[in-house]
Every structure is written in structure tokens, then in C-alpha cells.
Motif scaffolding. Sequence first.
Motif, PDB file in Angstrom:
ATOM      1  N   LEU A 162       0.795  -1.085  -0.022  1.00 19.20           N
ATOM      2  CA  LEU A 162      -0.036  -0.014   0.019  1.00 19.20           C
ATOM      3  C   LEU A 162       0.908   1.274   0.019  1.00 19.20           C
ATOM      4  O   LEU A 162       1.764   1.243   0.792  1.00 19.20           O
ATOM      5  CB  LEU A 162      -0.784  -0.022   1.358  1.00 19.20           C
ATOM      6  N   CYS A 210       1.760   4.910   1.146  1.00 18.52           N
ATOM      7  CA  CYS A 210       1.621   5.228   2.705  1.00 18.52           C
ATOM      8  C   CYS A 210       2.266   6.606   2.846  1.00 18.52           C
ATOM      9  O   CYS A 210       3.382   6.797   2.272  1.00 18.52           O
ATOM     10  CB  CYS A 210       2.046   3.969   3.387  1.00 18.52           C
ATOM     11  N   THR A 228      -2.935   5.616   4.588  1.00 16.15           N
ATOM     12  CA  THR A 228      -2.969   4.856   3.165  1.00 16.15           C
ATOM     13  C   THR A 228      -4.595   4.645   2.741  1.00 16.15           C
ATOM     14  O   THR A 228      -5.405   5.285   3.236  1.00 16.15           O
ATOM     15  CB  THR A 228      -2.439   3.630   3.407  1.00 16.15           C
ATOM     16  N   LEU A 229      -4.650   3.960   1.637  1.00 16.74           N
ATOM     17  CA  LEU A 229      -5.996   3.764   0.786  1.00 16.74           C
ATOM     18  C   LEU A 229      -6.294   2.350   0.934  1.00 16.74           C
ATOM     19  O   LEU A 229      -5.439   1.449   0.525  1.00 16.74           O
ATOM     20  CB  LEU A 229      -5.932   4.225  -0.317  1.00 16.74           C
ATOM     21  N   LYS A 264      -9.162  -0.533  -0.447  1.00 15.23           N
ATOM     22  CA  LYS A 264     -10.328  -0.579  -1.388  1.00 15.23           C
ATOM     23  C   LYS A 264     -11.597  -1.249  -0.613  1.00 15.23           C
ATOM     24  O   LYS A 264     -11.112  -2.134   0.411  1.00 15.23           O
ATOM     25  CB  LYS A 264     -10.106  -1.844  -2.516  1.00 15.23           C
ATOM     26  N   SER A 273     -12.004   8.844   7.058  1.00  8.49           N
ATOM     27  CA  SER A 273     -11.072   7.915   7.344  1.00  8.49           C
ATOM     28  C   SER A 273     -11.354   6.933   8.371  1.00  8.49           C
ATOM     29  O   SER A 273     -12.154   7.278   9.584  1.00  8.49           O
ATOM     30  CB  SER A 273      -9.552   8.212   7.468  1.00  8.49           C
ATOM     31  N   GLU A 312     -14.074   0.424  -4.802  1.00  6.22           N
ATOM     32  CA  GLU A 312     -13.886   2.062  -4.224  1.00  6.22           C
ATOM     33  C   GLU A 312     -12.901   1.824  -3.328  1.00  6.22           C
ATOM     34  O   GLU A 312     -12.611   0.974  -2.587  1.00  6.22           O
ATOM     35  CB  GLU A 312     -15.288   2.281  -4.005  1.00  6.22           C
ATOM     36  N   GLU A 313     -12.522   3.022  -2.818  1.00 10.88           N
ATOM     37  CA  GLU A 313     -11.153   3.280  -1.893  1.00 10.88           C
ATOM     38  C   GLU A 313     -11.809   4.335  -0.645  1.00 10.88           C
ATOM     39  O   GLU A 313     -12.468   5.098  -1.021  1.00 10.88           O
ATOM     40  CB  GLU A 313      -9.999   3.720  -2.515  1.00 10.88           C
ATOM     41  N   ILE A 314     -11.212   3.981   0.183  1.00 13.87           N
ATOM     42  CA  ILE A 314     -11.429   4.704   1.436  1.00 13.87           C
ATOM     43  C   ILE A 314     -10.284   4.963   2.209  1.00 13.87           C
ATOM     44  O   ILE A 314      -9.157   4.044   2.296  1.00 13.87           O
ATOM     45  CB  ILE A 314     -12.518   4.093   2.587  1.00 13.87           C
ATOM     46  N   ALA A 315      -9.874   6.159   2.623  1.00  8.50           N
ATOM     47  CA  ALA A 315      -8.774   6.674   3.593  1.00  8.50           C
ATOM     48  C   ALA A 315      -8.766   5.754   4.842  1.00  8.50           C
ATOM     49  O   ALA A 315      -9.534   5.617   5.559  1.00  8.50           O
ATOM     50  CB  ALA A 315      -8.548   7.932   3.650  1.00  8.50           C
ATOM     51  N   VAL A 316      -7.394   5.279   5.199  1.00  4.31           N
ATOM     52  CA  VAL A 316      -7.396   4.327   6.507  1.00  4.31           C
ATOM     53  C   VAL A 316      -6.176   5.167   7.038  1.00  4.31           C
ATOM     54  O   VAL A 316      -5.001   5.310   6.706  1.00  4.31           O
ATOM     55  CB  VAL A 316      -7.113   2.964   6.047  1.00  4.31           C
TER      56      VAL A 316
END
Length: 416
Positions: A13, A15, A28-29, A31, A87, A161-165
Motif C-alpha cells: 500500500l 503510505c 493509506t488507501l 479498497k 477515514s 472503491e477506496e477509503i482513507a485508512v
Amino acid sequence: MSLKKKISESISLPCLRGKMGDWYYYVTLLKFSEIASRVMLPKEIDSYYENKAELKLGDWIQRDLEKSRTQKIVEYLKKQPQHFFNSLILGIYEGNPSWQDVSIKANQEYEDLNESDLEYLSRTFGILNLEGTEDIFAIDGQHRAISIREAVRQDKKLGSEEIAVIFVAHKTTAEGKIRTRRLFSTLNKYAKPVSQSEIIALSEDNNCAIITRDLVDGFDILKDKILVIKNRSISPENTSHFTNILVLYDIVERLLTDKAVVGRKVNGHNKNSFTTTRVSDEQIKKDTLRVKRIISEIIGNIPELKHFFEGNPINRKSKKTSLLFRPIGQNIFFDTLKVAMDSSKKAEFFEYFSKADFNLSNKVWKQIFWDDETGTIITEKARQRFATILLLEHLGIAVKKTRRDIEIASNFDVTL
């Protein structure tokens, strides 16, 4: 019986690594599909380690998940094209996660960067490698994480789809558990829920909020008659406003949705979806016109309201002033109206309110809502509910009473 530990594939990932307080964290992002397969609830992790008692994440970090809230989020993801989340904060332990710096060296492309800048960028940018055996759980965002899992199960297309983590490292030592527990507590302590007034002012997905704003801004009858404040009370000194924006929102929600009234099912849009997922502009326009027509009809049929909307001030200090100018009276009035419309009793409803003394000089309402000792109005929800039941029964509409309803009724000797 313990569950079999699920092993995911390794993943690399992009980062950012940072430090705040004594926490190192990694941004990071992921999915949605990775969230669905890798992120577990604390109680799910506990079930993998039944014999490892020192873990027991669920004992101290598990939040009670509300199914209704989770379903709302799932529907939001599936039906609102413009969905977006903040996030997730995820705890990570076990396995062998690793961090690799991405070295940024001076060259013509970075000629404006000095040595200090290059050194900072090199230690901040990197690649986080997860081998797939890690245990990952949501410290902040459990409802969102489990909703993403369910949404992907129902609609595979959402998986890309992606989400901030934000990852933080969790250790299963006593000290490590204290650190993570403190983080969980701090995040929830300082997280400020969005207020109802902010929802009304800003939401583009809550149709009742959109319609409420339109009524305030674009309905001539209500022009300068709605008080825009952040609480539900109206000062006795106020002589010029019919109600406040929070109560107006409640009126819109009552008229348009299927929110039950004193336990009775009523017609309308599904409350959960209508207040979380935007409908078409055409439908919003149709519903707005419907509310405007109902309000216009009410004003035309109730003398006290007609008098006020013709430009005459309210005397909120007088007991003879209609309860229709107080939030409690408005709650009762519109609850009763909704059931009356559903029960084909609208004519009887207007006949009663056009003639009745719906004020504190009336011995019925005085007994229910007035406290002689303190000289103040009693606004208890149970009494408002009792008043609504009293009105519905007077209109010939049957109500199934709870034990609490019967108990409340026994405290009064009133009939309409």
C-alpha cells in the motif's frame, strides 16, 4: 467452537508515515473489498483466540452495533452516487507488517528541494506491506467498516472503491492494551456528533432537511415566521415567529414519512431512507408542494393561525394563547393531523381545532400541561403522547395503549 482464521493475500500500500503524541501512524488507501475481507470486529477476533484470554478485544473496545444504523449506511453506499466517508482508524497486530521508505534523491525534477526537505519526504513517503496474516480491527469506524463489508456483499461493484485508512500498531501486552483503549476512548470523547441544526442547514441527502430549507427560504407564507436557532425553545418575549427551524423540520418529517404516531403505523416515505438518501429533484419538488398545500390549508381553517399569519403578533405570555404557538402544541397538532389524514378524519380534525380552546385556559390542557406551583408548562413527552391519544380518540380513531399510557391516563380526570 472457534472459527478458522482467515488468511488474506499479501498487499503493498502507498503510505504516509507520521507521528502524533507517542503514536506512530500510517495513512493509506484500502479498497472496499480489502476492508470487507481484512477488517474484523473485535468480538470476531476474540472468537479466533478463545484460548488466548489476554486478548479479549471485545471486552474493552467493542461498541454495540446498531443494525438500523448499519443498514442506513449500506443503503447510502448503494443508492447515493456521491457517497463519501471520513477515514477509518484501524488497529493492527499479529502477522508481519513492514514499512519500506521510498528514497527521494536530488535531481533536476526536485531541484527546488533542499537536503532537509528531501530527507523529510524520504522518511514520510513509503510502502506498507501486509502479508495477510495480520489481525485488523476498527478502533474508530466500526459501523462504517461492517457496513462496507455488507454493501460489498450485496453489490460487488462497490469493492473497487477506496477509503482513507489510518493504521496504528496495537500490542497485546498490558501496556499495549491500555494505549489502544485510551486511543479508543479519546477518539470517542472528542468526536462531536453532527447536531440536528447542522443537518438541517447542510445535508444534501436528507430530503426533509432540503425541504425544510426550501420552506424557510422560498415559501412566502412562512417568510420571516421561522426562527433559525439551535434549540427548540422559543422565548415568551418572541411575538413574531410561528415556530423554530427544528420544529419545522419535525413537522416536515411527520407529514412526509412513515414515522409511527403513538404506536400507529402511518403512510409516507420510509423514514430511514428518506432522511439519508436523496430522491430525485422532481420528487423533492412534489413533496415540497404537498407540504405547502397542507400548511396553507391549516392556516385557512384555524382562526388563531390565520390571525397571526395576517400580520398580528403573538402574546406567548398569556394562557389564552393557543398551544399551536408552542413547540409542544405543534407536536401534538401535527401528530394528530397525520393520523387524521390517514384515517379519513381530516374534516373532523379541522372542525375540532377551528372551534376548540386549545390553550392553557381550557381545563383539560391546563390539567395536563400546567404546573400551578412553579407557574410553568410541563413538557414531558409522556404527557404530549397522552394529549395526542386523547385527541385521536375524540376524533373516533382507535389507539392501542401501552401500560404506560394507561398509567398516565389514570393521573387525570379529563374528557374532550
